[in-house]
Motif scaffolding. Structure first.
Motif, PDB file in Angstrom:
ATOM      1  N   ASN A 104       0.805  -1.221   0.000  1.00  0.00           N
ATOM      2  CA  ASN A 104       0.000   0.000   0.000  1.00  0.00           C
ATOM      3  C   ASN A 104       0.841   1.276   0.000  1.00  0.00           C
ATOM      4  OD1 ASN A 104      -2.746  -1.112   0.092  1.00  0.00           O
ATOM      5  ND2 ASN A 104      -2.104  -1.956   2.069  1.00  0.00           N
ATOM      6  N   SER A 105       2.166   1.124  -0.028  1.00  0.00           N
ATOM      7  CA  SER A 105       3.041   2.270  -0.220  1.00  0.00           C
ATOM      8  C   SER A 105       3.143   2.577  -1.714  1.00  0.00           C
ATOM      9  CB  SER A 105       4.430   1.972   0.357  1.00  0.00           C
ATOM     10  OG  SER A 105       4.363   1.727   1.754  1.00  0.00           O
ATOM     11  N   SER A 106       3.704   3.725  -2.048  1.00  0.00           N
ATOM     12  CA  SER A 106       3.775   4.145  -3.455  1.00  0.00           C
ATOM     13  C   SER A 106       5.221   4.428  -3.847  1.00  0.00           C
ATOM     14  CB  SER A 106       2.931   5.408  -3.679  1.00  0.00           C
ATOM     15  OG  SER A 106       1.574   5.183  -3.335  1.00  0.00           O
ATOM     16  N   PHE A 107       5.673   3.778  -4.924  1.00  0.00           N
ATOM     17  CA  PHE A 107       7.043   3.930  -5.410  1.00  0.00           C
ATOM     18  C   PHE A 107       7.023   4.331  -6.887  1.00  0.00           C
ATOM     19  CE2 PHE A 107       7.014   0.875  -1.972  1.00  0.00           C
ATOM     20  CZ  PHE A 107       8.109   1.236  -1.201  1.00  0.00           C
ATOM     21  N   TYR A 108       8.101   4.948  -7.315  1.00  0.00           N
ATOM     22  CA  TYR A 108       8.222   5.336  -8.721  1.00  0.00           C
ATOM     23  C   TYR A 108       9.691   5.383  -9.114  1.00  0.00           C
ATOM     24  CZ  TYR A 108       9.510  10.057  -7.123  1.00  0.00           C
ATOM     25  OH  TYR A 108      10.147  11.107  -6.531  1.00  0.00           O
ATOM     26  N   LEU A 109       9.948   5.497 -10.415  1.00  0.00           N
ATOM     27  CA  LEU A 109      11.313   5.598 -10.906  1.00  0.00           C
ATOM     28  C   LEU A 109      11.742   7.058 -10.944  1.00  0.00           C
ATOM     29  CD1 LEU A 109      11.494   3.032 -13.852  1.00  0.00           C
ATOM     30  CD2 LEU A 109      12.434   2.811 -11.539  1.00  0.00           C
ATOM     31  N   GLY A 110      12.849   7.338 -10.300  1.00  0.00           N
ATOM     32  CA  GLY A 110      13.434   8.669 -10.351  1.00  0.00           C
ATOM     33  C   GLY A 110      14.709   8.650 -11.175  1.00  0.00           C
TER      34      GLY A 110
ATOM     35  N   ASN B 195      22.095  -1.585 -12.065  1.00  0.00           N
ATOM     36  CA  ASN B 195      22.974  -1.317 -13.199  1.00  0.00           C
ATOM     37  C   ASN B 195      22.447  -0.219 -14.116  1.00  0.00           C
ATOM     38  OD1 ASN B 195      24.863  -3.350 -12.492  1.00  0.00           O
ATOM     39  ND2 ASN B 195      23.525  -4.915 -13.374  1.00  0.00           N
ATOM     40  N   SER B 196      21.324   0.359 -13.744  1.00  0.00           N
ATOM     41  CA  SER B 196      20.770   1.450 -14.538  1.00  0.00           C
ATOM     42  C   SER B 196      21.574   2.723 -14.300  1.00  0.00           C
ATOM     43  CB  SER B 196      19.306   1.694 -14.168  1.00  0.00           C
ATOM     44  OG  SER B 196      18.809   2.837 -14.819  1.00  0.00           O
ATOM     45  N   LYS B 197      21.890   3.421 -15.379  1.00  0.00           N
ATOM     46  CA  LYS B 197      22.699   4.625 -15.258  1.00  0.00           C
ATOM     47  C   LYS B 197      21.903   5.828 -14.775  1.00  0.00           C
ATOM     48  CE  LYS B 197      26.041   3.313 -18.848  1.00  0.00           C
ATOM     49  NZ  LYS B 197      26.661   3.712 -20.153  1.00  0.00           N
ATOM     50  N   ASP B 198      20.603   5.809 -14.974  1.00  0.00           N
ATOM     51  CA  ASP B 198      19.845   7.021 -14.645  1.00  0.00           C
ATOM     52  C   ASP B 198      18.458   6.731 -14.069  1.00  0.00           C
ATOM     53  OD1 ASP B 198      19.944   9.792 -14.455  1.00  0.00           O
ATOM     54  OD2 ASP B 198      18.758  10.050 -16.268  1.00  0.00           O
ATOM     55  N   SER B 199      18.300   5.583 -13.426  1.00  0.00           N
ATOM     56  CA  SER B 199      17.009   5.272 -12.803  1.00  0.00           C
ATOM     57  C   SER B 199      17.234   4.671 -11.424  1.00  0.00           C
ATOM     58  CB  SER B 199      16.207   4.285 -13.658  1.00  0.00           C
ATOM     59  OG  SER B 199      15.810   4.863 -14.873  1.00  0.00           O
ATOM     60  N   PHE B 200      16.465   5.133 -10.465  1.00  0.00           N
ATOM     61  CA  PHE B 200      16.489   4.501  -9.158  1.00  0.00           C
ATOM     62  C   PHE B 200      15.124   4.604  -8.504  1.00  0.00           C
ATOM     63  CE2 PHE B 200      17.432   8.876  -8.437  1.00  0.00           C
ATOM     64  CZ  PHE B 200      17.063   9.199  -7.142  1.00  0.00           C
ATOM     65  N   LEU B 201      14.904   3.741  -7.541  1.00  0.00           N
ATOM     66  CA  LEU B 201      13.599   3.635  -6.909  1.00  0.00           C
ATOM     67  C   LEU B 201      13.406   4.748  -5.884  1.00  0.00           C
ATOM     68  CD1 LEU B 201      11.161   1.691  -7.063  1.00  0.00           C
ATOM     69  CD2 LEU B 201      12.146   0.456  -5.126  1.00  0.00           C
ATOM     70  N   LYS B 202      12.305   5.472  -6.023  1.00  0.00           N
ATOM     71  CA  LYS B 202      11.993   6.543  -5.078  1.00  0.00           C
ATOM     72  C   LYS B 202      10.604   6.318  -4.496  1.00  0.00           C
ATOM     73  CE  LYS B 202      13.584  10.636  -5.538  1.00  0.00           C
ATOM     74  NZ  LYS B 202      13.827  12.042  -5.951  1.00  0.00           N
ATOM     75  N   GLN B 203      10.278   7.101  -3.475  1.00  0.00           N
ATOM     76  CA  GLN B 203       9.057   6.883  -2.709  1.00  0.00           C
ATOM     77  C   GLN B 203       8.137   8.101  -2.775  1.00  0.00           C
ATOM     78  OE1 GLN B 203      12.082   7.304  -1.189  1.00  0.00           O
ATOM     79  NE2 GLN B 203      12.811   5.197  -1.309  1.00  0.00           N
ATOM     80  N   LYS B 204       6.879   7.869  -3.119  1.00  0.00           N
ATOM     81  CA  LYS B 204       5.864   8.909  -2.960  1.00  0.00           C
ATOM     82  C   LYS B 204       5.267   8.840  -1.564  1.00  0.00           C
ATOM     83  CE  LYS B 204       4.328   9.128  -7.798  1.00  0.00           C
ATOM     84  NZ  LYS B 204       3.187   8.887  -8.729  1.00  0.00           N
ATOM     85  N   LYS B 205       5.063   7.605  -1.103  1.00  0.00           N
ATOM     86  CA  LYS B 205       4.474   7.388   0.224  1.00  0.00           C
ATOM     87  C   LYS B 205       4.964   6.055   0.757  1.00  0.00           C
ATOM     88  CE  LYS B 205       0.188   6.039   0.526  1.00  0.00           C
ATOM     89  NZ  LYS B 205      -1.285   6.013   0.498  1.00  0.00           N
ATOM     90  N   VAL B 206       5.394   6.054   2.014  1.00  0.00           N
ATOM     91  CA  VAL B 206       5.803   4.809   2.669  1.00  0.00           C
ATOM     92  C   VAL B 206       4.972   4.645   3.933  1.00  0.00           C
ATOM     93  CG1 VAL B 206       7.688   3.502   3.684  1.00  0.00           C
ATOM     94  CG2 VAL B 206       8.143   5.029   1.764  1.00  0.00           C
ATOM     95  N   ILE B 207       4.285   3.516   4.032  1.00  0.00           N
ATOM     96  CA  ILE B 207       3.411   3.263   5.185  1.00  0.00           C
ATOM     97  C   ILE B 207       4.153   2.412   6.210  1.00  0.00           C
ATOM     98  CG2 ILE B 207       1.259   2.217   5.972  1.00  0.00           C
ATOM     99  CD1 ILE B 207       0.079   2.831   3.223  1.00  0.00           C
ATOM    100  N   LEU B 208       4.266   2.948   7.409  1.00  0.00           N
ATOM    101  CA  LEU B 208       4.916   2.254   8.517  1.00  0.00           C
ATOM    102  C   LEU B 208       3.847   1.770   9.480  1.00  0.00           C
ATOM    103  CD1 LEU B 208       7.645   1.549   9.902  1.00  0.00           C
ATOM    104  CD2 LEU B 208       7.532   3.785  11.017  1.00  0.00           C
ATOM    105  N   ASP B 209       3.733   0.468   9.634  1.00  0.00           N
ATOM    106  CA  ASP B 209       2.688  -0.130  10.462  1.00  0.00           C
ATOM    107  C   ASP B 209       3.269  -0.498  11.824  1.00  0.00           C
ATOM    108  OD1 ASP B 209       0.647  -1.564  11.624  1.00  0.00           O
ATOM    109  OD2 ASP B 209       0.169  -2.715   9.821  1.00  0.00           O
TER     110      ASP B 209
END
Length: 217
Positions: free
Chosen positions: A115-121, A150-164
């Motif tokens: 239920n958290s939200s991630f995207y490519l930055g 190994n991606s030169k210009d992409s990494f995982l970022k967070q819009k929302k992280v739910i801590l339970d």
């Protein structure tokens, strides 16, 4: 930082680094190998506190006075390791400090990945919001990091992280996933630390740390 308590903003900015920056320590699990320990050199105006700030040591470790580690034994703490270190203070060597690490961070149990939200930055553009990425659980999170490493210009970022935190039963635990990386304590442990007047540390509510964090109590 409370300068009156610590003497200076950064108590140690230099020292014998040992292997603290040259080894890729495991993000979870016991450190089961020997490594050269760091030796912080305290700044001239710095005051030795219960928790010592050494900027060249990653925030995956803490530096505590030994008596504080004894104090923690009165509480429920996730499995941890300690290593005695030398701290250089003026013309003396302090031998009552230890490097402290919690072996098993609790992101698997406490982060609601589904239920958290991630995207490519992008590394080249910190404002870029790319494709949304669905993460089902902690293992899926790790495998996604592996694919992207190994991606030169992409990494995982967070819009929302739910801590339970509804079912947490320990008084101190650790997380490593951004923006949650750090050490967490219960209200009971926080209150006891303040009553004992241990120095060099302060506390913030989880929800005050980052607007991306959503907490379930």
């Amino acid at each position: 930082m409370n300068i009156k308590e610590t003497g200076t903003q950064f108590q140690s900015i230099d020292g014998n680094f040992g292997d603290i920056q040259s080894i890729n320590f495991p993000i979870e699990g016991k450190i089961d190998f020997n490594f050269a320990l760091p030796e912080p050199f305290m700044e001239r105006k710095a005051i030795p506190t219960t928790l010592l700030n050494a900027v060249f040591i990653s925030n995956g470790f803490l530096i505590f006075k030994d008596y504080f580690i004894d104090f923690l034994k009165n509480f429920s703490i996730d499995e941890y390791q300690t290593w005695k270190i030398k701290v250089h203070y003026k013309n003396n060597v302090l031998t009552d400090y230890s490097l402290f690490n919690i072996s098993y961070p609790k992101q698997r149990e406490l982060i609601d990945f589904k239920n958290s939200s991630f995207y490519l930055g992008k590394f080249s553009d910190h404002k870029h919001v790319g494709e949304d990425i669905n993460i089902s659980d902690y293992d899926n999170y790790l495998s996604t990091l592996e694919v992207l490493k190994n991606s030169k210009d992409s990494f995982l970022k967070q819009k929302k992280v739910i801590l339970d935190l509804r079912f947490v039963k320990v008084d101190m635990f650790k997380l490593w996933i951004d923006p949650l990386g750090g050490f967490y304590v219960s209200e009971e442990l926080k209150t006891s630390i303040e009553e004992q007047r241990f120095t060099g540390m302060a506390f913030r509510e989880v929800t005050e740390m980052d607007k991306r964090i959503e907490v379930v109590y």
